[in-house]
Motif scaffolding. Structure first.
Motif: not given
Length: 199
Positions: A44-45, A62-64, A100-103
């Motif tokens: 994740p970035v 975050d995005i992976a 995969d996008i994490v909020n």
């Protein structure tokens, strides 16, 4: 008259050199003025306190990248059950990446796919809204792909990037699976990129 002839010869020689340089290198180099950090797939970035392409801010995300593949347009159309008439602009091939996008925030924010182009050593490309809509089943959304992740939640989706033969030299085009490429996650204050490995 002699000066005009000499100028014309210099101009022709310079034009020939530019065409040769372009054909040997595919396109001109993709450059950055910020320090570069390279991440691996599934890593994740964070986009917090950073700016993505075209000055897009995407706080709290975050995005992976979890998967990537290259597919010919005809095969892609068959998978999606579509024809070329369903596209504003059909590419020759597509790079499909799964992200995969994490909020991490406490609000449901919109995530812009225009902020994350794919970069190569001497090329770049943006996502195709039509293919991205069709491959994810977002057809009720219209042509604008608006991705939202709920607060403290995440979304997984496939993003289709256009690949045109004109952007590559012949050697690159025939071996795209082994091209070095990165998802450009942020541009400043750090140029964060995820190295894409095509399966």
């Amino acid at each position: 008259m002699k000066k005009i002839a000499i100028s014309a010869i210099i101009l022709v020689a310079l034009t020939g050199w530019c065409i040769r340089f372009y054909s040997l290198n595919g396109t001109f180099k993709v450059k950055t003025t910020y320090p570069i950090e390279i991440y691996s797939m599934n890593e994740p970035v964070s986009l917090t306190d950073s700016v993505s392409y075209n000055m897009i801010e995407q706080p709290d995300y975050d995005i992976a990248v979890t998967d990537a593949r290259i597919i010919d347009a005809d095969d892609y159309l068959e998978e999606m059950g579509k024809t070329s008439d369903d596209f504003n602009m059909l590419s020759e091939r597509y790079l499909e990446i799964t992200i995969d996008i994490v909020n991490n925030g406490d609000m449901e924010n919109v995530f812009s796919l225009y902020g994350i182009p794919v970069l190569g050593t001497n090329w770049y490309t943006f996502y195709d809204p039509d293919a991205t809509i069709y491959i994810n089943g977002f057809e009720d959304q219209g042509r604008n792909v608006c991705i939202k992740a709920k607060a403290e939640g995440h979304r997984t989706l496939k993003v289709a990037y256009r690949l045109y033969w004109k952007d590559f030299n012949t050697e690159q085009w025939n071996d795209l699976e082994n091209e070095e490429m990165w998802l450009s996650v942020t541009q400043s204050p750090v140029d964060q990129r995820i190295a894409i490995e095509v399966s």
